[in-house]
Design an enzyme around this catalytic site. Structure first.
Site, PDB file in Angstrom:
ATOM      1  CG  PHE A   1      -0.372   9.235   7.075  1.00 19.24           C
ATOM      2  CD1 PHE A   1      -0.269   7.884   7.321  1.00 19.24           C
ATOM      3  CD2 PHE A   1       0.605  10.075   7.617  1.00 19.24           C
ATOM      4  CE1 PHE A   1       0.784   7.356   8.076  1.00 19.24           C
ATOM      5  CE2 PHE A   1       1.648   9.566   8.380  1.00 19.24           C
ATOM      6  CZ  PHE A   1       1.736   8.214   8.597  1.00 19.24           C
TER       7      PHE A   1
ATOM      8  CG  ASN B   1       4.471   1.227   9.554  1.00 19.12           C
ATOM      9  OD1 ASN B   1       3.699   0.775   8.712  1.00 19.12           O
ATOM     10  ND2 ASN B   1       4.251   2.360  10.177  1.00 19.12           N
TER      11      ASN B   1
ATOM     12  CE  LYS C   1       2.873   0.286  12.867  1.00 21.93           C
ATOM     13  NZ  LYS C   1       1.479   0.101  12.493  1.00 21.93           N
TER      14      LYS C   1
ATOM     15  CG  ASN D   1      -0.406   0.706   2.413  1.00 21.18           C
ATOM     16  OD1 ASN D   1      -0.472   1.939   2.515  1.00 21.18           O
ATOM     17  ND2 ASN D   1       0.193  -0.051   3.337  1.00 21.18           N
TER      18      ASN D   1
ATOM     19  CG  ASN E   1       3.115   4.497   1.779  1.00 26.97           C
ATOM     20  OD1 ASN E   1       3.910   4.126   0.920  1.00 26.97           O
ATOM     21  ND2 ASN E   1       2.394   3.658   2.495  1.00 26.97           N
ATOM     22  CB  THR E   2       4.244  10.529   5.015  1.00 28.60           C
ATOM     23  OG1 THR E   2       2.860  10.165   5.006  1.00 28.60           O
ATOM     24  CG2 THR E   2       4.357  12.025   5.279  1.00 28.60           C
TER      25      THR E   2
ATOM     26  CB  SER F   1       3.833   5.665   7.305  1.00 26.89           C
ATOM     27  OG  SER F   1       3.365   5.601   5.978  1.00 26.89           O
TER      28      SER F   1
END
Ligand SMILES: Cc1cc2nc3c(=O)[nH]c(=O)nc-3n(C[C@H](O)[C@H](O)[C@H](O)COP(=O)(O)O)c2cc1C
Length: 349
Positions: free
Chosen positions: A109, A243, A214, A105, A174-175, A172
């Site tokens: 966010f 993660n 995390k 994915n 993805n940021t 994460s």
């Protein structure tokens, strides 16, 4: 019954199936679940009915708390939520790799913002009845990196009166630059900011809320050394390990979506996540609990993480592939293993 439903859902694009699946869960989720045996434990000063939780990202806005809790989870983590609502990355941004029970994915966010999420938590009957809810917080995409800590503070202040625990998500993939917060000066600044704000919140609300960090499973062993050394001296109650990974294990390379950008979760993550869990367990203070997350798709995977030193476990992708009975299977396997383990290993608290 879930396997039948899954067949239908897997015909749809992953994100459509996700949205529909959550709707179905609200309507009929409890009929898919299997009664979960009690397995109480204390960690971070909280009393959990069992050590198996839902990982962040499935319910980003707290819209489905009561339905998810009805599946028997010992705790439910919602978010990642950011100060302001944001749409996330362009679609498609979520891909199933069914051959290996994995997902990639790059949602980025997508969420409705902290104020909306707080309203949803206040509305939950399960939370009102004492259910353990973790609120996972992050930064907005368009907040400049040098103001990232302030985004966490905004969310922390709003989540404090409502959360059982708060997770600081700095992992994460993805940021852009989010993972940089795990290192060097940025990590120290974040830890300092959290410590000061937590003191203020404790005073203002007369309420203790454990803070968890995390982390990514992609750190080198030297990076893990540094991070653990800092965490051992910080006002952090525990660690979630971890993660999704940006690595691509050999077993997924033949999948149609293997080359998609994003974080990989599910079965192929298990080995890396477990290696990471063990490395953290060896280096962290013994009284700092770890939530073992990543790659759980059956009861034995969950029990394995507890044997490696996790106090609690969480999963997300396993729920998509195995269905709600995975909650029962994980708790049952942990109970069976605890019968074989010396009591001192069972729970650090
Ligand atoms: C579609 C998807 C979205 C996710 N979103 C988030 C998120 O918003 N915040 C977060 O901390 N983790 C997020 N995660 C990561 C999971 O919480 C978990 O750490 C990771 O998927 C590994 O566990 P699993 O193999 O059981 O899925 C997401 C995972 C998936 C598959």
């Amino acid at each position: 019954m879930y396997q039948l439903l899954r067949q239908g859902l897997f015909r749809l694009p992953a994100e459509t199936a996700h949205d529909l699946g959550l709707l179905g869960l609200d309507l009929a989720g409890k009929w898919l679940a299997k009664p979960v045996p009690a397995c109480p434990l204390t960690a971070f000063g909280l009393q959990f009915p069992n050590p198996v939780g839902l990982a962040a990202g499935l319910d980003k806005n707290g819209d489905h708390l009561d339905a998810l809790a009805a599946l028997g989870f010992g705790f439910v983590e919602i978010g990642t939520v950011t100060p302001r609502p944001q749409p996330g990355n362009p679609k498609p941004r979520m891909f199933r790799l069914p051959e290996t029970q994995a997902v990639i994915n790059r949602l980025g966010f997508n969420n409705k913002g902290i104020d909306y999420l707080c309203r949803q938590v206040r509305r939950s009957r399960w939370v009102a009845a004492g259910g353990i809810v973790g609120i996972n917080i992050g930064k907005n995409k368009d907040t400049p990196q040098h103001q990232a800590v302030e985004d966490y503070m905004i969310c922390l202040r709003k989540a404090w009166p409502l959360a059982s625990y708060i997770t600081i998500n700095i992992s994460s993939p993805n940021t852009s630059q989010l993972r940089d917060l795990q290192h060097g000066e940025q990590f120290s600044e974040l830890l300092q900011g959290l410590e000061q704000e937590a003191l203020r919140m404790r005073d203002r609300h007369q309420r203790e809320v454990p803070l968890l960090i995390k982390l990514a499973p992609d750190m080198t062993s030297a990076e893990i050394d540094v991070v653990c050394d800092r965490l051992n001296h910080a006002a952090i109650a525990g660690v979630i390990c971890g993660n999704t990974t940006i690595s691509r294990p050999a077993e997924i390379l033949s999948s149609r979506h293997a080359t998609e950008t994003g974080g990989l979760s599910g079965a192929p993550l298990l080995g890396l996540a477990n290696a990471c869990l063990q490395a953290f367990r060896q280096r962290l203070r013994a009284d700092l609990p770890i939530i073992g997350t990543g790659g759980i798709t059956c009861g034995a995977d969950a029990a394995g993480k507890v044997a490696m030193g996790a106090s609690l476990v969480q999963f997300y992708t396993g729920l998509i592939y195995a269905g709600p009975t995975l909650v029962h299977d994980a708790v049952q396997a942990i109970i069976a293993q605890q019968r074989l383990m010396p009591a001192s290993n069972a729970n650090p608290d």
